[in-house]
Design a protein around this motif. Structure first.
Motif, PDB file in Angstrom:
ATOM      1  N   PHE A 117     -13.150  -9.515  17.692  1.00  0.00           N
ATOM      2  CA  PHE A 117     -13.121  -9.420  16.382  1.00  0.00           C
ATOM      3  C   PHE A 117     -13.616  -7.991  16.088  1.00  0.00           C
ATOM      4  N   LEU A 118     -15.149  -8.036  16.485  1.00  0.00           N
ATOM      5  CA  LEU A 118     -15.911  -6.926  16.069  1.00  0.00           C
ATOM      6  C   LEU A 118     -15.418  -5.581  16.884  1.00  0.00           C
ATOM      7  N   PHE A 119     -14.996  -5.965  17.983  1.00  0.00           N
ATOM      8  CA  PHE A 119     -14.323  -4.927  18.673  1.00  0.00           C
ATOM      9  C   PHE A 119     -13.303  -4.039  18.006  1.00  0.00           C
ATOM     10  N   ALA A 120     -12.276  -5.010  17.632  1.00  0.00           N
ATOM     11  CA  ALA A 120     -10.939  -4.440  16.919  1.00  0.00           C
ATOM     12  C   ALA A 120     -11.490  -3.835  15.550  1.00  0.00           C
ATOM     13  N   LEU A 121     -12.500  -4.622  14.917  1.00  0.00           N
ATOM     14  CA  LEU A 121     -12.668  -4.127  13.642  1.00  0.00           C
ATOM     15  C   LEU A 121     -13.361  -2.800  13.869  1.00  0.00           C
ATOM     16  N   ILE A 122     -14.317  -2.183  14.666  1.00  0.00           N
ATOM     17  CA  ILE A 122     -14.742  -0.911  14.799  1.00  0.00           C
ATOM     18  C   ILE A 122     -13.640   0.071  15.333  1.00  0.00           C
ATOM     19  N   LEU A 123     -12.496  -0.434  15.954  1.00  0.00           N
ATOM     20  CA  LEU A 123     -11.603   0.525  16.118  1.00  0.00           C
ATOM     21  C   LEU A 123     -11.008   0.807  14.985  1.00  0.00           C
ATOM     22  N   ILE A 124     -10.530  -0.133  14.190  1.00  0.00           N
ATOM     23  CA  ILE A 124     -10.051   0.010  13.057  1.00  0.00           C
ATOM     24  C   ILE A 124     -10.465   0.867  12.068  1.00  0.00           C
ATOM     25  N   VAL A 125     -11.821   0.746  12.008  1.00  0.00           N
ATOM     26  CA  VAL A 125     -12.691   1.612  11.088  1.00  0.00           C
ATOM     27  C   VAL A 125     -12.688   3.147  11.586  1.00  0.00           C
ATOM     28  N   LEU A 126     -12.805   3.131  12.858  1.00  0.00           N
ATOM     29  CA  LEU A 126     -12.554   4.667  13.539  1.00  0.00           C
ATOM     30  C   LEU A 126     -11.463   5.333  13.218  1.00  0.00           C
ATOM     31  N   ALA A 127     -10.250   4.355  13.222  1.00  0.00           N
ATOM     32  CA  ALA A 127      -9.007   4.801  12.916  1.00  0.00           C
ATOM     33  C   ALA A 127      -8.859   5.376  11.499  1.00  0.00           C
ATOM     34  N   VAL A 128      -9.323   4.382  10.445  1.00  0.00           N
ATOM     35  CA  VAL A 128      -9.033   4.789   9.163  1.00  0.00           C
ATOM     36  C   VAL A 128      -9.969   5.922   8.575  1.00  0.00           C
ATOM     37  N   PHE A 129     -11.368   5.986   8.896  1.00  0.00           N
ATOM     38  CA  PHE A 129     -12.123   6.893   8.876  1.00  0.00           C
ATOM     39  C   PHE A 129     -12.457   7.844   9.982  1.00  0.00           C
ATOM     40  N   PRO A 130     -11.749   8.739  10.442  1.00  0.00           N
ATOM     41  CA  PRO A 130     -11.792   9.606  11.752  1.00  0.00           C
ATOM     42  C   PRO A 130     -12.742  10.448  11.638  1.00  0.00           C
ATOM     43  N   GLN A 131     -13.572  10.864  10.470  1.00  0.00           N
ATOM     44  CA  GLN A 131     -14.505  11.831  10.282  1.00  0.00           C
ATOM     45  C   GLN A 131     -15.673  11.134  11.134  1.00  0.00           C
ATOM     46  N   ILE A 132     -15.770   9.962  11.089  1.00  0.00           N
ATOM     47  CA  ILE A 132     -17.056   9.344  11.773  1.00  0.00           C
ATOM     48  C   ILE A 132     -16.857   9.573  13.172  1.00  0.00           C
ATOM     49  N   ALA A 133     -15.772   9.504  13.736  1.00  0.00           N
ATOM     50  CA  ALA A 133     -15.603  10.170  15.093  1.00  0.00           C
ATOM     51  C   ALA A 133     -15.971  11.610  15.182  1.00  0.00           C
ATOM     52  N   TYR A 134     -15.295  12.407  14.387  1.00  0.00           N
ATOM     53  CA  TYR A 134     -15.521  13.682  14.529  1.00  0.00           C
ATOM     54  C   TYR A 134     -16.987  14.149  14.585  1.00  0.00           C
ATOM     55  N   GLY A 135     -17.716  13.473  13.423  1.00  0.00           N
ATOM     56  CA  GLY A 135     -19.125  13.725  13.390  1.00  0.00           C
ATOM     57  C   GLY A 135     -20.034  13.487  14.510  1.00  0.00           C
ATOM     58  N   LEU A 136     -19.642  12.175  15.065  1.00  0.00           N
ATOM     59  CA  LEU A 136     -20.406  11.440  16.103  1.00  0.00           C
ATOM     60  C   LEU A 136     -20.101  12.558  17.461  1.00  0.00           C
ATOM     61  N   ALA A 137     -19.085  12.801  17.606  1.00  0.00           N
ATOM     62  CA  ALA A 137     -18.403  13.834  18.747  1.00  0.00           C
ATOM     63  C   ALA A 137     -19.081  15.228  18.529  1.00  0.00           C
ATOM     64  N   SER A 138     -19.312  15.816  17.470  1.00  0.00           N
ATOM     65  CA  SER A 138     -19.997  17.093  17.312  1.00  0.00           C
ATOM     66  C   SER A 138     -21.448  16.955  17.584  1.00  0.00           C
ATOM     67  N   LEU A 139     -21.949  15.952  17.126  1.00  0.00           N
ATOM     68  CA  LEU A 139     -23.463  15.397  17.203  1.00  0.00           C
ATOM     69  C   LEU A 139     -23.722  15.539  18.669  1.00  0.00           C
ATOM     70  N   LEU A 140     -22.895  14.583  19.405  1.00  0.00           N
ATOM     71  CA  LEU A 140     -23.101  14.413  20.895  1.00  0.00           C
ATOM     72  C   LEU A 140     -22.775  15.458  21.829  1.00  0.00           C
ATOM     73  N   GLY A 141     -21.948  16.473  21.337  1.00  0.00           N
ATOM     74  CA  GLY A 141     -21.393  17.337  22.218  1.00  0.00           C
ATOM     75  C   GLY A 141     -20.217  17.190  22.839  1.00  0.00           C
ATOM     76  N   ILE A 142     -19.654  15.970  22.273  1.00  0.00           N
ATOM     77  CA  ILE A 142     -18.209  15.853  23.080  1.00  0.00           C
ATOM     78  C   ILE A 142     -17.205  16.582  22.336  1.00  0.00           C
ATOM     79  N   GLU A 143     -16.431  17.165  23.122  1.00  0.00           N
ATOM     80  CA  GLU A 143     -15.389  18.233  22.500  1.00  0.00           C
ATOM     81  C   GLU A 143     -13.966  17.681  21.719  1.00  0.00           C
ATOM     82  N   SER A 144     -13.751  16.396  22.067  1.00  0.00           N
ATOM     83  CA  SER A 144     -12.861  15.703  21.348  1.00  0.00           C
ATOM     84  C   SER A 144     -13.136  14.202  21.024  1.00  0.00           C
ATOM     85  N   PRO A 145     -13.024  13.877  19.574  1.00  0.00           N
ATOM     86  CA  PRO A 145     -13.304  12.720  19.047  1.00  0.00           C
ATOM     87  C   PRO A 145     -12.455  11.625  19.759  1.00  0.00           C
TER      88      PRO A 145
END
Length: 111
Positions: free
Chosen positions: A35-63
Motif C-alpha cells: 500500500f505504501l509503495f503504491a501510495l508513493i507512486l501515486i504521489v509521484l504521479a500527481v506531483f511530478p515536480q517532486i521527481a523533477y526536483g529529486l532528479a535534478s538534485l541527484l544529477g539524474i537526467e530523467s525523472p
C-alpha cells in the motif's frame, strides 16, 4: 505520458493487494508495504515536480529514470528482507521437524 502508466500500475497494485487480502493470501505487514509503495507512486504521479526536483538534485537526467531506479531499489530491498525471513523460517522448520522426530522416537520407546 509515463505518469499515466505510473498511476495505472499503482492502482492495479492496490487492487491486486486488496484481492489477496480478501482471500487471506497476504499478511497484513506485507499489505502495508505494498500500500505504501503504491501510495508513493501515486504521489509521484500527481506531483511530478517532486521527481523533477529529486532528479535534478541527484544529477539524474530523467525523472522517469529516478522513479524506476527508486522502485528497483525498494523492490530489491524487499526481496532481501524476504530472503532473510525465508532462511529464518527454514531453520525453524528444520528444528521443528527434528523435535517432532525425536518426540516420535521417544514415544515409540515407551510402548
Amino acid at each position: 505520458m509515463y505518469w499515466i502508466v505510473l498511476v495505472a500500475g499503482a492502482l492495479l497494485t492496490l487492487v491486486y493487494v486488496l484481492v489477496k487480502i480478501r482471500h487471506n493470501q497476504l499478511a497484513t505487514a506485507d499489505a502495508v508495504f505494498w500500500f505504501l509503495f503504491a501510495l508513493i507512486l501515486i504521489v509521484l504521479a500527481v506531483f511530478p515536480q517532486i521527481a523533477y526536483g529529486l532528479a535534478s538534485l541527484l544529477g539524474i537526467e530523467s525523472p522517469a529514470n529516478l522513479v524506476f531506479l527508486a522502485m528497483l531499489v525498494v523492490v530489491i530491498y524487499r526481496l532481501l528482507t524476504l530472503s532473510v525471513e525465508n532462511a529464518r523460517l527454514k531453520e525453524k522448520l528444520v528444528a521443528l521437524t527434528q523435535a517432532v522426530a525425536l518426540a516420535s522416537v521417544r514415544d515409540e520407546g515407551r510402548d
